[in-house]
Each structure stands twice: as C-alpha cells, then as structure tokens.
Design a protein around this motif. Structure first.
Motif, short mmCIF file in Angstrom:
data_model
loop_
_atom_site.label_atom_id
_atom_site.label_comp_id
_atom_site.label_asym_id
_atom_site.label_seq_id
_atom_site.Cartn_x
_atom_site.Cartn_y
_atom_site.Cartn_z
N ARG A 150 0.86 -1.19 0.00
CA ARG A 150 0.00 0.00 0.00
C ARG A 150 0.89 1.23 0.00
N ILE A 151 0.63 2.13 -0.93
CA ILE A 151 1.44 3.34 -1.06
C ILE A 151 0.54 4.56 -0.95
N GLY A 152 1.12 5.67 -0.53
CA GLY A 152 0.32 6.89 -0.43
C GLY A 152 0.96 7.89 0.51
N THR A 153 0.15 8.82 0.98
CA THR A 153 0.62 9.88 1.85
C THR A 153 0.07 9.68 3.26
N SER A 154 0.72 10.34 4.21
CA SER A 154 0.28 10.25 5.60
C SER A 154 0.80 11.45 6.37
N GLY A 155 0.35 11.59 7.60
CA GLY A 155 0.91 12.60 8.48
C GLY A 155 2.04 11.99 9.29
N GLY A 156 3.22 12.63 9.25
CA GLY A 156 4.37 12.10 9.97
C GLY A 156 4.38 12.55 11.41
N LEU A 157 5.12 11.84 12.23
CA LEU A 157 5.21 12.16 13.65
C LEU A 157 6.68 12.14 14.08
N GLY A 158 7.24 13.32 14.27
CA GLY A 158 8.62 13.42 14.73
C GLY A 158 9.64 13.01 13.70
#
Length: 258
Positions: A123-131
């Motif tokens: 699964r590929i895509g975008t996300s919100g990163g954390l640190g």
C-alpha cells in the motif's frame, strides 16, 4: 502453495461470485486468464495516483507503448479503479477503513479465483508524519489502533472480533534495503497509527468539531511517538489484518507530506 486464501466456506456453495464494486465476476470474466500471472499488487487511495503509478510501472518494465492509454479494468464501476502493467496490478481503495475493507475483500477473492501465487501487496500513499523529517517514507512494521495496540477490531454481527495487524518483517527490511538506492527520500521503519477519521481522530484542531485542547493533543502525540508511532493514516489496521489472514505478503509505505 503460495495461493491466496479465502476463509469463507459459503463461497464454495455459490454458483457465481460477483465482485460487485470491481465490476468483475467468475462467470462474466475469465479471471485466471486476466490475472493469473499477477505477482505484485500496489494499492492507494486516489484513482488518479494509481493510474499514474501504473503508467510509471509500464515505463519501468519496458513494456510496449508509452502506457498513456492504460485502461481502467473496473471502468464499469465508479467505486474503485484498477490498472495493470505486466505482472503489477494498481488499485485504488478510497479513504478510510470501510472503503479499503470492501476493496480488499473483492481483490483477495479476485486473486484467489485467478489462482495467483506468491503475491506481494504494497500500500502506497501519503500520511501525516510524527517526529520525522518532511518528505520521509515510513515503512510500516506494525499497524496500531488509537490506543497504540497492534490490533484491528471488527464488529461482526454483534460480536467484536480482534485481529492481528503484524505486517511482513522480511518485506519491510527488503524495502528498506531498496530505499538506499534512492537517497532523495529518507526512509525508516516504524509503527503506523490508524484512526477512524481525519480530524478529531488524528488530533486536528481545524475540524467542524473539536473536543480537546491543543495541550491534550500534544500530550497524546508524544505518547504515540514514545510507543513507536512514526506516521498516522486511516487504513493500515484493516489492510494488515486482511492480508495476514489471507496469506498475502503485505506492507505499507507512506510518504510524509508535512
């Protein structure tokens, strides 16, 4: 044997299996001929992105033509889009657990009916990163719920069924090794937090509703980071659970935008 499994005894009793949301079926289509040689499936939220990915794979694999006229196999449905480039299938899944769950049920049955073997799904895509640094790619080792537990809770009739969300560790390491050939994108392995909504569930302060303070949001995100979470999205627990139960080697790679 490497075959994709289905764990539903009722399917054997059905004269025809209609993959309704994909506009495919066991009587209307020769699924082994169409998909029997598929080895890789890449899924992502946006139909436009998955078409672009199929075109990219067409070029990378050196297939005939420029790939610009790649056809949507599911054009008869307006729910999902599916494209093919050689042994690679590119499928959209929409946003959120309900949408990806519907697609995966039908995709897994498709791969089973087509008698595909040794399939890897990513699964590929975008996300919100954390640190992490903006532009990083997070390879998920374990998908966790909002309590940072490696589980997917599915309500089946009036029972709550808990399923494991461990992903293929060897595949994660293999993808990490491949990433070293592309230095433009910092890549790491970490936990992915899966939520049920984009706004309050992910601690955003700009939704139509907000029932928490900015201080409580930051405290929650700190606890998530300490638990090993490196990115946040809305599909990974369902993806991990279904792939694991059906014998698919699965992994999730998400690009951190901000």
């Amino acid at each position: 044997s490497g075959l994709v499994l289905v764990k539903n005894p009722h399917l054997d009793l059905m004269e025809e299996d209609i993959l309704y949301h994909l506009d495919l079926g066991t009587k209307t289509h020769n699924l082994p001929a169409m998909f029997g040689d598929i080895k890789f499936v890449c899924v992502g939220g946006s139909p436009t992105r998955m078409r672009a990915f199929a075109q990219f794979m067409h070029r990378e694999l050196g297939l005939a033509g420029d790939g610009e006229d790649v056809a949507d196999i599911c054009a008869g449905s307006d729910r999902y889009a599916m494209y093919r480039a050689g042994p690679v299938l590119s499928v959209s899944h929409g946003m959120g657990i309900p949408s990806i769950s519907i697609m995966l049920h039908e995709l897994i049955k498709l791969l089973h009916h087509a008698k595909c073997r040794d399939v890897t799904i990513i699964r590929i895509g975008t996300s919100g990163g954390l640190g992490i640094e903006a532009g990083s790619v997070v390879i998920t080792d374990t998908a966790v719920d909002s309590s940072f537990q490696p589980r997917f809770e599915q309500v089946v009739l009036d029972d709550v069924v808990v399923r494991s969300t461990e992903l293929d560790k060897d595949l994660a390491e293999e993808l990490l090794a491949c990433s070293r050939e592309i230095p433009d994108f910092p890549t790491l392995i970490g936990h992915t937090l899966c939520t049920y909504d984009f706004y309050e569930g992910q601690g955003r302060l700009d939704g139509a509703l907000c029932s928490f303070s900015s201080e409580k949001k930051l405290e929650y995100l700190r606890r998530a980071y300490d638990a090993g979470v490196r990115n946040i999205e809305m599909e990974s627990t369902a993806f991990a659970a279904l792939c694991g139960l059906c014998g698919l080697k699965g992994e999730s790679c998400r690009f951190h935008l901000l």
